[in-house]
Design an enzyme around this catalytic site. Sequence first.
Site, PDB file in Angstrom:
ATOM      1  N   LYS A 284       9.315 -31.126 -57.889  1.00  0.00           N
ATOM      2  CA  LYS A 284       9.365 -29.847 -56.696  1.00  0.00           C
ATOM      3  C   LYS A 284      10.816 -30.180 -55.515  1.00  0.00           C
ATOM      4  CE  LYS A 284       4.369 -30.574 -58.191  1.00  0.00           C
ATOM      5  NZ  LYS A 284       3.835 -28.914 -57.956  1.00  0.00           N
ATOM      6  N   ARG A 358      -1.981 -27.860 -67.510  1.00  0.00           N
ATOM      7  CA  ARG A 358      -2.362 -26.943 -68.922  1.00  0.00           C
ATOM      8  C   ARG A 358      -2.102 -28.054 -70.074  1.00  0.00           C
ATOM      9  NH1 ARG A 358       1.181 -22.000 -67.149  1.00  0.00           N
ATOM     10  NH2 ARG A 358       0.777 -22.964 -65.042  1.00  0.00           N
TER      11      ARG A 358
END
Length: 508
Positions: A284, A358
């Site tokens: 990130k 996920r």
Amino acid sequence: MPTAQSILTHSPDLAAIEAVTTPVESEVVVVGIAAGADRGNGGAESDAAPVVVAPGLDGEVTAALATLAHSVGASTKVGSTTRVPAPEGVPGRSVVLVGLGSSVDEIGDETLRRAAGAAARACRGLGAALVLLDAERVEAVALGAALGSFRPAKVTAKNDDDEKADSVKVFVAEGGADAVTRAATIAECVGLARDLVNTPPNLLFPGSFADRAAELAAAAGLEVEVMDETALADGGFGGILAVGGGSSRPPRLVRLTHRGNDDRPSVALVGKGVTFDTGGISIKPAAGMEQMTMDMGGAAAVVATVILAARLGLDLTVVATVPMAENMPSSTAYRPGDVLTMYGGTTVEVQNTDAEGRLILADAIVRACEDSPSHLIDTATLTGAQMVALGRKTPGVMGTEEFRDRVAELSRGIGEGGWPMPLPEELRDGLDSEVADLTNVTPHRWGGMLSAGLFLKEFVAEGVQWAHIDVAGPAYNDGGPEGYLPKGGTGVPVRTMLAVLEDIASAD
């Protein structure tokens, strides 16, 4: 206040909440004000004296309060507060006037929660407070006050206990004490979720998170199972192991069970527990990365909810399955291009290691479905796309349509604002892989929240009523306190999940 050594074992910082049936002498008294009938200035603030809502006080006293509120220009905007000296007849040294909106006839439960929360925060450090807002809808008042009194735990050597109100007394009608007790229990568990989210990531990592969850669950009488990295490898939990593989602090899978009557429904809860998310190899940007300590907000909410189900004695079985991992870049981290074999055998091509939530949820969902639950709720700070689509306060709810709509409606009813979202078939093709059963992201930027929901759907067993709640924005408030919401962890969606559990327990 907690030190670095004690922050994981302290109780949430909430004022003591109790019910009283007569206005008792207190340091500060909270009364509500709504706009008067004269709507001057184009419908903005009323030019007339406000209507004072103060059950338990007589008419002369409320009239004096109305005059005082008008003279100081106190705002009736919901949650605004003005502190004034107490006039004669008020059982306190000072009064906090809290706005209830434009009309007494339009004061709903959420308005009461927001107003009571703002008032409790305004009373912090002033000593014992007496809240006079509504003697009938006392759960809303007490819950708002308890949630609003919360202060985030702080790693410090200082003792700031003198800043905390001694207690909050809520004025109730006869028989209202049980509602206040229930509200205090709910607030304590929401406070637990908030504290877990706010705990710094060097203190809250998969191992310490699992230990804390197990300790709290055992104290609540829950069955506890904790799988370490060896057990996860033996069981074939490829998603959890891959995401946690880049960290020196290995992953965990925690299972907490509140056992109800065997003839009652069984509900599975699954929460994303990424204790810190760098994005892994797909790292990130540095700006804002410090907020990624909140990426276990779904797991915190699920742990708090199953404990709350036990404390409230809900007559159904609730099983929380909580994957915990730290997503770090290193020589042992998983890579874009890797193919993972998930728990249950499905293979996934990793195209972005920052779509890690996920992957751990998929393993946990398959494990949760092995218990044959009637319903399954998973929740996660899953996608930035949730905030793009719905903003920072509205959870996106996906899943099987009937249950999805039921969850979203209940969420709105208790003030957490869930909104039903579709799972469009045309987005599913973007999850096809040439080298595996699925990819973990689509090749385009459209419908990112919905594509994540479609990915999770692949792992939900046939026949299970399923809802996925994306709380990427709502789980964490990076602005100032508002109503009963503090800065930092909010505890969303604990109250939504409780409402759903109680609805299932009563209806099935």
